[in-house]
Design an enzyme around this catalytic site. Structure first.
Site, PDB file in Angstrom:
ATOM      1  N   LYS A 154       0.856  -1.178   0.000  1.00 39.71           N
ATOM      2  CA  LYS A 154       0.000   0.000   0.000  1.00 39.71           C
ATOM      3  C   LYS A 154       0.906   1.247   0.000  1.00 39.71           C
ATOM      4  CE  LYS A 154       0.291   1.768   4.411  1.00 39.71           C
ATOM      5  NZ  LYS A 154       0.006   2.767   5.310  1.00 39.71           N
ATOM      6  N   LYS A 188      -1.218 -10.016  10.710  1.00 41.52           N
ATOM      7  CA  LYS A 188      -0.959 -10.081  12.154  1.00 41.52           C
ATOM      8  C   LYS A 188      -1.756 -11.212  12.793  1.00 41.52           C
ATOM      9  CE  LYS A 188       0.180  -5.214  12.763  1.00 41.52           C
ATOM     10  NZ  LYS A 188       1.487  -5.261  13.406  1.00 41.52           N
ATOM     11  N   GLU A 222       0.391   5.962  16.910  1.00 42.97           N
ATOM     12  CA  GLU A 222       1.846   5.820  16.757  1.00 42.97           C
ATOM     13  C   GLU A 222       2.518   6.904  17.570  1.00 42.97           C
ATOM     14  OE1 GLU A 222       3.045   4.751  12.452  1.00 42.97           O
ATOM     15  OE2 GLU A 222       1.263   5.984  12.284  1.00 42.97           O
ATOM     16  N   ASP A 241      -3.461   7.309   4.446  1.00 40.71           N
ATOM     17  CA  ASP A 241      -2.367   6.426   4.840  1.00 40.71           C
ATOM     18  C   ASP A 241      -2.836   5.309   5.767  1.00 40.71           C
ATOM     19  OD1 ASP A 241       0.395   5.762   4.743  1.00 40.71           O
ATOM     20  OD2 ASP A 241       0.692   6.609   6.735  1.00 40.71           O
ATOM     21  N   HIS A 246      -5.735   0.158   6.739  1.00 37.34           N
ATOM     22  CA  HIS A 246      -5.658  -0.594   8.003  1.00 37.34           C
ATOM     23  C   HIS A 246      -6.937  -0.484   8.842  1.00 37.34           C
ATOM     24  CE1 HIS A 246      -1.588  -0.967   6.853  1.00 37.34           C
ATOM     25  NE2 HIS A 246      -1.140   0.140   7.386  1.00 37.34           N
ATOM     26  N   LYS A 346      -0.207  10.244  14.430  1.00 37.20           N
ATOM     27  CA  LYS A 346       1.232  10.176  14.684  1.00 37.20           C
ATOM     28  C   LYS A 346       1.542  11.027  15.904  1.00 37.20           C
ATOM     29  CE  LYS A 346       2.920   8.846  10.257  1.00 37.20           C
ATOM     30  NZ  LYS A 346       3.327   7.521  10.732  1.00 37.20           N
TER      31      LYS A 346
HETATM   32  P1  NAP Z   1      12.537   3.247   0.355  1.00 39.50           P
HETATM   33  O1  NAP Z   1      13.291   3.005   1.593  1.00 39.50           O
HETATM   34  O2  NAP Z   1      12.561   4.616  -0.257  1.00 39.50           O
HETATM   35  O3  NAP Z   1      13.055   2.182  -0.708  1.00 39.50           O
HETATM   36  C1  NAP Z   1      12.778   2.291  -2.076  1.00 39.50           C
HETATM   37  C2  NAP Z   1      13.528   1.213  -2.824  1.00 39.50           C
HETATM   38  O4  NAP Z   1      13.260   1.376  -4.210  1.00 39.50           O
HETATM   39  C3  NAP Z   1      15.032   1.250  -2.647  1.00 39.50           C
HETATM   40  O5  NAP Z   1      15.518  -0.076  -2.613  1.00 39.50           O
HETATM   41  C4  NAP Z   1      15.513   1.947  -3.915  1.00 39.50           C
HETATM   42  O6  NAP Z   1      16.815   1.536  -4.157  1.00 39.50           O
HETATM   43  C5  NAP Z   1      14.512   1.375  -4.916  1.00 39.50           C
HETATM   44  N1  NAP Z   1      14.334   2.205  -6.109  1.00 39.50           N
HETATM   45  C6  NAP Z   1      13.972   3.502  -6.160  1.00 39.50           C
HETATM   46  N2  NAP Z   1      13.906   3.905  -7.452  1.00 39.50           N
HETATM   47  C7  NAP Z   1      14.213   2.839  -8.201  1.00 39.50           C
HETATM   48  C8  NAP Z   1      14.323   2.619  -9.598  1.00 39.50           C
HETATM   49  N3  NAP Z   1      14.073   3.593 -10.494  1.00 39.50           N
HETATM   50  N4  NAP Z   1      14.674   1.401 -10.033  1.00 39.50           N
HETATM   51  C9  NAP Z   1      14.926   0.393  -9.144  1.00 39.50           C
HETATM   52  N5  NAP Z   1      14.823   0.537  -7.824  1.00 39.50           N
HETATM   53  C10 NAP Z   1      14.483   1.739  -7.356  1.00 39.50           C
HETATM   54  O7  NAP Z   1      10.994   2.881   0.522  1.00 39.50           O
HETATM   55  P2  NAP Z   1      10.326   1.893   1.595  1.00 39.50           P
HETATM   56  O8  NAP Z   1      10.068   2.665   2.838  1.00 39.50           O
HETATM   57  O9  NAP Z   1      11.110   0.648   1.663  1.00 39.50           O
HETATM   58  O10 NAP Z   1       8.907   1.631   0.936  1.00 39.50           O
HETATM   59  C11 NAP Z   1       8.723   0.775  -0.177  1.00 39.50           C
HETATM   60  C12 NAP Z   1       7.217   0.649  -0.446  1.00 39.50           C
HETATM   61  O11 NAP Z   1       6.594   0.070   0.685  1.00 39.50           O
HETATM   62  C13 NAP Z   1       6.511   1.978  -0.678  1.00 39.50           C
HETATM   63  O12 NAP Z   1       5.444   1.751  -1.582  1.00 39.50           O
HETATM   64  C14 NAP Z   1       5.947   2.315   0.710  1.00 39.50           C
HETATM   65  O13 NAP Z   1       4.818   3.150   0.612  1.00 39.50           O
HETATM   66  C15 NAP Z   1       5.561   0.923   1.180  1.00 39.50           C
HETATM   67  N6  NAP Z   1       5.540   0.766   2.643  1.00 39.50           N
HETATM   68  C16 NAP Z   1       6.647   1.006   3.392  1.00 39.50           C
HETATM   69  C17 NAP Z   1       6.596   0.802   4.759  1.00 39.50           C
HETATM   70  C18 NAP Z   1       7.804   1.010   5.630  1.00 39.50           C
HETATM   71  O14 NAP Z   1       7.708   0.742   6.832  1.00 39.50           O
HETATM   72  N7  NAP Z   1       8.941   1.453   5.098  1.00 39.50           N
HETATM   73  C19 NAP Z   1       5.400   0.354   5.368  1.00 39.50           C
HETATM   74  C20 NAP Z   1       4.287   0.097   4.565  1.00 39.50           C
HETATM   75  C21 NAP Z   1       4.367   0.307   3.199  1.00 39.50           C
HETATM   76  P3  NAP Z   1      17.867   2.384  -5.029  1.00 39.50           P
HETATM   77  O15 NAP Z   1      17.806   3.796  -4.556  1.00 39.50           O
HETATM   78  O16 NAP Z   1      19.149   1.682  -4.803  1.00 39.50           O
HETATM   79  O17 NAP Z   1      17.397   2.251  -6.426  1.00 39.50           O
END
Ligand code: NAP
Length: 494
Positions: A154, A188, A222, A241, A246, A346
């Site tokens: 999401k 969960k 949170e 969000d 959720h 938050k």
């Molecule tokens: P993030 O830390 O910004 O990671 C993004 C990833 O995408 C990195 O591995 C980045 O690596 C890669 N990336 C970015 N542009 C790219 C491209 N053009 N080609 C290939 N790879 C690319 O984001 P995140 O927090 O992990 O979140 C990922 C997804 O999960 C999002 O949709 C977010 O909304 C969702 N989400 C995250 C969380 C959380 O707790 N973090 C929770 C729920 C949902 P490089 O920069 O090396 O390319």
């Protein structure tokens, strides 16, 4: 649904798990540890590869070092077995790819060549703006096989129209049965236990209706702020969000009718009926039944924290909400007249996710008690920080007087099961590998959830309903208390 959670059944076929965004926060903190734990449980077949894909310039050896430094620390020391970790790392491969460049998919094609009969999972742990670039490009590269699946994090869109566009684009290359839309709350244990509690016990069903329940409260609080997610968050806000996914998913599981079986569509058919039965909050109704808030600086025991507008990534005139409370009602025989109060925010006082089901008071008390049975029987289903289910009942306090006292029947899952609690993603990843969609959102569910949320967002704009400030470390703006107290209830706080 519950029966299918038995991990000893249905061996997983050989697979390639392609983790786009493999170097990102979610992958390092949750997805890789989840895969490690399933590896330790001997659940992954020997021929099961994890291909992490991102733009970072490294190779498989270099990427394993990244995991060693950045992912391993998210596995509790008690559960980290070095030999297992090392054998797990051998499953992990790395592919440097820019997913916006179709020619970069040639490398993936080479890695997957000759493995067309393996289960193939494209797991999109990247920004939503990249979702359709990836699906288009895997399609163009002819990488989608009959055993392929796509899993998406999401948020899926920012309103119904944009979700429809993403879903149409997915549908152009994948069959609906191949699409796994993740809401990790559904992974969960306690959420699944809610189903077990309702449909595995005859005790609750006669009580589970408006004759016996006065109100339901669902809180996802949170203590963290938006921190480094500022840019994304400011475009999104708490309604999109947290509420659209959720909170509505928890409400739906609590309120759904018993499905005829655990078949994924039987369960999801019942869930969608609840979403469709939610009374719309449109125009003034939306204003009167919702509260928006935005945190300002405040103090925790650990020190003071800055307000939302003080984050460098947030425009200083931002009107994005970091808190929402609302009153939802379900138009059905079972639930007519029972308010469902939802709230999320938050920088709240504490991290806490819980569902409170308040039962109606006894019609007439024969006891003289200190509080006159003013507190109703209550079922407390807590998901965070710990997972537990508690039931508040009255008993006679020991002594020569007949004085009633509320006590809790307490089911602490740690005590009962005495084993490591799986993280939600373990269950979800295994279900994707197995092709079991029961815990994932079907397209019509996502659409129905947006259809209910969009008019609220629209009303906020139409009436220029700005968020009310609340102090970081509190439980939100005071109007959230008024929202519920005007109906004669109060938020359950412990
Ligand atoms: P993030 O830390 O910004 O990671 C993004 C990833 O995408 C990195 O591995 C980045 O690596 C890669 N990336 C970015 N542009 C790219 C491209 N053009 N080609 C290939 N790879 C690319 O984001 P995140 O927090 O992990 O979140 C990922 C997804 O999960 C999002 O949709 C977010 O909304 C969702 N989400 C995250 C969380 C959380 O707790 N973090 C929770 C729920 C949902 P490089 O920069 O090396 O390319």
């Amino acid at each position: 649904m519950i029966a299918s959670s038995d991990f000893t059944e249905n061996a997983i076929e050989p697979f390639d798990f392609i983790l786009f965004g493999g170097s990102g926060d979610l992958s390092l903190r949750k997805l890789i540890p989840a895969l490690y734990f399933r590896h330790c449980a001997d659940q992954l077949p020997e021929d099961g590869r994890i291909i992490c894909a991102a733009r970072t310039d490294t190779d498989s050896e270099g990427f394993r070092k990244i995991l060693e430094a950045d992912s391993k620390k998210h596995i509790e020391a008690d559960h980290l077995v070095e030999s297992h970790w090392q054998s797990f790392l051998q499953r992990v491969h790395y592919l440097k790819i820019d997913v916006t460049q179709p020619e970069d998919f040639d490398g993936l094609k080479t890695m997957l060549a000759g493995r067309e009969n393996h289960v193939r999972v494209f797991y999109l742990s990247v920004a939503p703006s990249l979702f359709t670039r990836i699906t288009e490009n895997v399609h163009k590269a002819e990488l989608i096989t009959p055993k392929s699946r796509v899993a998406l994090e999401k948020p899926l869109g920012r309103d119904q129209a944009s979700a429809d566009v993403i879903n149409d684009e997915l549908a152009a290359v994948f069959d609906e049965s191949q699409i796994f839309r993740i809401d990790h709350y559904l992974g969960k244990e306690t959420v699944q236990n809610l189903m077990a509690l309702r449909f595995g016990n005859s005790l609750f069903e006669p009580l589970w209706r408006n004759e016996r329940i006065s109100d339901v409260q669902i809180t996802i609080a949170e203590s963290l702020g938006v921190d480094s997610r500022g840019r994304f968050y400011d475009q999104t806000g708490a309604l999109r969000d947290m509420v659209q996914n959720h909170l509505l998913q928890l409400l739906v599981i609590l309120a759904m009718e018993p499905p005829v079986s655990v078949d994924p569509d039987a369960v999801r058919d019942e869930k969608i009926k609840v979403l469709r039965a939610l009374k719309p909050l449109i125009g003034r109704d939306a204003i009167e039944n919702t509260v928006r808030g935005q945190y300002k600086a405040g103090a925790y025991e650990s020190g003071t924290v800055p307000g939302y507008l003080e984050n460098d990534d947030i425009p200083n005139d931002s009107v994005t909400e970091t808190f929402v409370a609302l009153k939802a009602e379900i138009g059905s025989w079972r639930w007519e007249g029972v308010p469902f109060y939802l709230r999320t925010g938050k920088r709240m006082e504490r991290k806490q996710t819980e569902i409170i089901v308040n039962f109606k008071k006894v019609p007439h008390s024969i006891f003289e008690t200190a509080d006159g049975l003013s507190e109703p029987n209550q079922l407390i289903i807590r998901l965070q920080p710990e997972e537990e289910i508690r039931m508040r009942i009255y008993v006679k306090a020991w002594g020569d007087e007949i004085t009633l006292q509320p006590v809790h029947l307490n089911l602490d899952f740690n005590d009962v099961f005495q084993k490591r609690r799986m993280i939600a993603y373990e269950r979800l990843i295994i279900d994707v590998l197995r092709g079991n969609p029961v815990l994932f959102m079907r397209r019509d569910e996502v659409s129905a959830a947006w259809a209910w949320v969009d008019p609220i967002q629209k009303a906020w704009q139409q009436y220029q309903y700005a968020p009310k400030p609340y102090t970081a470390g509190s439980m939100g703006p005071s109007s959230a208390s008024s929202l519920i107290s005007r109906d004669g209830f109060s938020w359950y706080e412990e």
